[in-house]
Enzyme design. Structure first.
Site, mmCIF file in Angstrom:
data_model
loop_
_atom_site.group_PDB
_atom_site.id
_atom_site.type_symbol
_atom_site.label_atom_id
_atom_site.label_comp_id
_atom_site.label_asym_id
_atom_site.label_seq_id
_atom_site.Cartn_x
_atom_site.Cartn_y
_atom_site.Cartn_z
ATOM 1 C CG ASP A 67 -1.627 -27.299 -43.831
ATOM 2 O OD1 ASP A 67 -1.992 -28.317 -44.057
ATOM 3 O OD2 ASP A 67 -1.941 -26.312 -43.876
HETATM 4 C C1 BGC Z 1 -5.157 -27.795 -45.029
HETATM 5 C C2 BGC Z 1 -5.449 -28.446 -43.463
HETATM 6 C C3 BGC Z 1 -5.732 -29.980 -43.640
HETATM 7 C C4 BGC Z 1 -4.830 -30.773 -44.505
HETATM 8 C C5 BGC Z 1 -5.149 -32.218 -44.867
HETATM 9 C C6 BGC Z 1 -4.541 -28.782 -45.974
HETATM 10 O O1 BGC Z 1 -4.516 -28.015 -47.246
HETATM 11 O O2 BGC Z 1 -4.776 -26.572 -44.900
HETATM 12 O O3 BGC Z 1 -6.107 -27.553 -42.634
HETATM 13 O O4 BGC Z 1 -5.846 -30.381 -42.392
HETATM 14 O O5 BGC Z 1 -4.795 -29.820 -45.691
HETATM 15 O O6 BGC Z 1 -6.177 -32.304 -45.711
#
Ligand code: BGC
Length: 739
Positions: free
Chosen positions: A269
């Site tokens: 993530d």
């Molecule tokens: C989120 C993800 C997301 C990623 C990219 C993160 O903060 O938890 O779900 O895909 O950011 O934006």
């Protein structure tokens, strides 16, 4: 003779060399689409230097993996999801900045709304057109679906996932993933694992026992791997039993790869890594974000304050770890191999997604509208709905979510649509359709959403609404949350409606007995203060760009509601099974309720919910009969077939979601009273009868036994329960699991 011989030798050598030169392929093997993927991966890997390989383990930007110009390796270009294609320009602050040219795409209902449809074909259609949008916009990968389980009503991201039940979440996730991959777009099932609260999401350490992980928090990921062969998995921010998810070998290697056979790559993530060797050795392959955008972001005080970790898999750090013997070259190669394997499988080397295609096409809008229609759940109806143009001549539409379309919850999933239909516009359109030019719709804000300025004191706003309601035949109060109050990065403060909306409903209901409450939010809200005073409650979730049309059509009966709750609605937060074990203390939270999440907890403790899991009303009625289980005994390797006959006994066409639950016999372990093991959505004309069939196997009867670290099925007689909700069982049968 000799001379001839000596002359002949060079000739034959030349012939051999000539043949070899001619056999040399015109293009490198990895560039040849006719070759087997593993061969192409091997060939490319052999051509890469250690530096080039190390560089591939982190992104080159906010939403791109590392390209390689020398070898012609493209970057994987990503976009956020899952409810449509979200802007990819950078972190939310950049993406949402006024100066950033917005990327607009079709906004579909949030995951929870899609789950409320219980319609796998619909989920697949939405995912297909989302993937087409990804390609049209020149991207390769969508960061979804979200399959995390709704454990607590307050989780800020409840709206993104598919509810509280692992079986339902698994079915939805598989449908989404298969459809996306069919389009040659890479999905990323997220967030592995147990990302169930936003509170301190980068630091919280969750204590979850093995059985609970396997029975509740893992099944949707397991199905994604085993059934959909998912190409990418995104690890979660949180810690699980003491380890960061991005560096947990139990999750990423033992479970995902060895137990389930995952062959794709794991992506972190955004900013969830805290070491180089820990991460690589655990089986994490691609760190995001990367490059200069990562460096700028990582230095920001808010990034540090939030506890994000980033910049651990940069090429220099990876190479240093290899030289120091902390990471083997084979581990690096394996990470690159997994990334390349997916890139070849998705066809990124052979046909790049150049972009420039059309987005938000008529077909995509239609899918969004159907999805919004099917997502709506009619929670209560004491006869006032559907509205009839003759008696509902003058309608008051009231509330902070009436004139403003709340298409989605906040954070990385929020899509910017080209247009969005608010409830007010949708009701007006539906009323015009029903009543022609006689449509008379009045509007009052009634209460300002927290953080939104109305320019008037609350009392004045409420009085205006009450006055309008008093002189109308019907009052529709559209309430809920906003992306600023329900979203990623924070949990809801309470289950109550914010901003004096409860008082507003009470006041309007006091002025007009035909008050209908429409709720646009992503999770249960407290309704006890006013539910007895209003004749109808409609749950619309965050319904995407077509939500307003769907609300109008449901209220006027052009659409017969068919959604069913994918999550239990408690009367009060205190009734939620995880209450008292959330959000934790000193950055530790224990999932002490274990497997008793959602209806499993309500059943076990015999707590009456406000609305049970699976509940949803229709404008017609359905009769269930003739439950058949055949054969009545199941042996390993075989399945039993369950069928039930359902008849539309009312006067309108409508869809019913038929649900099958299994109740286990007494067991040596504590087991839930019942668990969802099948469902089917059928459309029936008035008077029409259809048979719905389900297949049950031994796996459906199993529980996870921590003593043997595996699934176990005990022989005995299971009760088959088929019904219209988890607490509205209409037919019962039995099946014997043989020894
Ligand atoms: C989120 C993800 C997301 C990623 C990219 C993160 O903060 O938890 O779900 O895909 O950011 O934006």
């Amino acid at each position: 003779m000799k001379m001839v011989f000596s002359f002949l030798i060079p000739l034959s050598v030349a012939a051999i060399f000539g043949a070899r030169l001619r056999a040399q392929p015109a293009v490198a093997a990895y560039k040849d689409p006719s070759l087997d993927i593993e061969r192409r991966v091997k060939d490319l890997l052999e051509r890469m230097t250690p530096q080039e390989k190390a560089a591939m383990l982190s992104g080159s930007g906010w939403m791109e993996s590392q390209p390689n110009a020398r070898l012609g390796i493209p970057a994987i270009k990503m976009a956020d999801g899952p409810m449509g294609v979200r802007n990819w320009r950078g972190p939310s602050a950049v993406t949402n900045a006024a100066s950033t040219a917005p990327v607009t795409a079709t906004a579909f209902p949030a995951g929870i709304g899609m789950a409320a449809s219980w319609d796998l074909e619909l989920v697949a259609s939405a995912a297909r057109v989302i993937a087409q949008g990804v390609k049209a916009l020149g991207r390769d990968m969508i960061l979804g679906p979200t399959v995390n389980i709704n454990r607590v009503p307050l989780w800020g991201r409840n709206f993104e996932g598919y509810g509280e039940d692992p079986y339902l979440a698994a079915r939805m996730g598989v449908a989404y993933i298969k459809a996306v991959q069919n389009e040659g777009v890479i999905p990323s099932v997220k967030h592995f694992a147990a990302n169930n609260e936003e509170y301190e999401r980068h630091r919280i350490d969750e204590k979850i026992d093995e059985r609970t992980l396997h029975e509740i928090y893992f099944p949707a990921f397991k199905a994604a791997v085993e059934e959909a062969g998912v190409w990418a998995v995104m690890s979660a921010y949180n810690k699980l039993n003491g380890e960061w998810c991005a560096e947990d070998p139990y999750l990423l290697t033992e479970t995902l790869r060895k137990r389930w056979g995952f062959r794709g790559f794991v992506i972190s993530d955004w900013g969830s890594t805290y070491s180089t060797e820990g991460t690589i050795n655990a089986g994490m392959d691609l760190e995001m974000p990367g490059g200069e955008p990562m460096r700028i972001w990582a230095k920001k005080p808010e990034t540090k304050r939030d506890g994000n970790g980033a910049g651990w898999l940069t090429a220099d750090k990876v190479l240093a770890a290899v030289s120091a013997g902390r990471v083997t070259q084979e581990a690096v190669d394996e990470g690159v191999r997994r990334i390349l394997r997916v890139m070849f499988t998705a066809g990124l080397f052979d046909h790049a997604h150049a972009g420039g295609g059309e987005v938000d096409t008529a077909e995509q809008r239609q899918v969004a509208r159907t999805a919004a229609n099917e997502s709506i759940v009619l929670l209560k109806n004491a006869g006032v709905l559907p509205l009839r143009a003759e008696s509902a001549r003058k309608i008051a539409v009231i509330g902070p979510s009436a004139a403003l379309a709340r298409t989605g919850g906040g954070g990385s999933s929020l899509v910017r649509p080209k247009y969005a239909i608010a409830a007010l516009a949708g009701i007006l359109a539906a009323m015009k359709e029903a009543a022609g030019s006689g449509a008379d719709v009045g509007y009052a804000l009634g209460a300002a959403m927290e953080g939104e300025d109305a320019g008037k004191p609350p009392r004045e706003l409420r009085e205006e609404a009450v006055a309008l309601a008093r002189k109308s035949d019907v009052a529709v109060v559209v309430v809920g949350y906003s992306p600023k109050l329900e979203g990623e990065g924070f949990d809801r403060k309470s289950m109550d409606l914010p901003a004096g909306q409860d008082e507003l409903i009470e006041a309007v209901a006091g002025a007009n007995k035909n008050t209908i409450v429409v709720i646009a939010a992503g999770a249960p809200v407290t309704m006890t203060r006013w539910i007895a005073q209003v004749p109808a409650v409609v749950y619309a979730w965050y319904g995407g760009q077509e939500a307003g049309h769907a609300i109008g059509d449901v209220l006027f009966g052009a659409v017969n509601p068919s959604g069913k709750l994918p999550v239990t609605f408690p009367k009060a937060l205190q009734d939620s099974p995880a209450y008292g074990h959330y959000p934790g203390e000193n950055l530790h939270v224990e999932y002490a309720e274990g497997i008793y999440v959602g209806y499993r907890g309500f059943d076990k403790h015999d707590v009456e919910p406000l609305f049970p899991f699976g509940h949803g009303l229709s404008y017609t009625t359905f009769d269930y009969s003739q439950l058949k289980v055949s054969p009545g005994r199941i042996v390993a390797g075989k399945t039993v077939s369950v069928s039930v006959t359902v008849r539309n006994s009312g006067t309108r066409a409508g869809a019913e979601v038929v649900q099958l639950y299994l109740q286990p016999p007494p067991s040596r372990v504590d087991r839930p009273v019942k668990e969802l093991k099948g469902f089917g959505r059928i459309m029936l004309q008035p008077g029409e009868t259809r048979t719905v069939s389900f297949e049950l196997d031994k796996a459906a009867m199993s529980f996870y036994d921590s003593a043997v670290h595996d699934w176990v099925a005990e022989p005995g007689r299971f009760t088959v329960l088929v019904g219209a909700s988890s607490r509205d069982i209409r037919a019962k049968g039995g099946v014997e699991l043989a020894r």
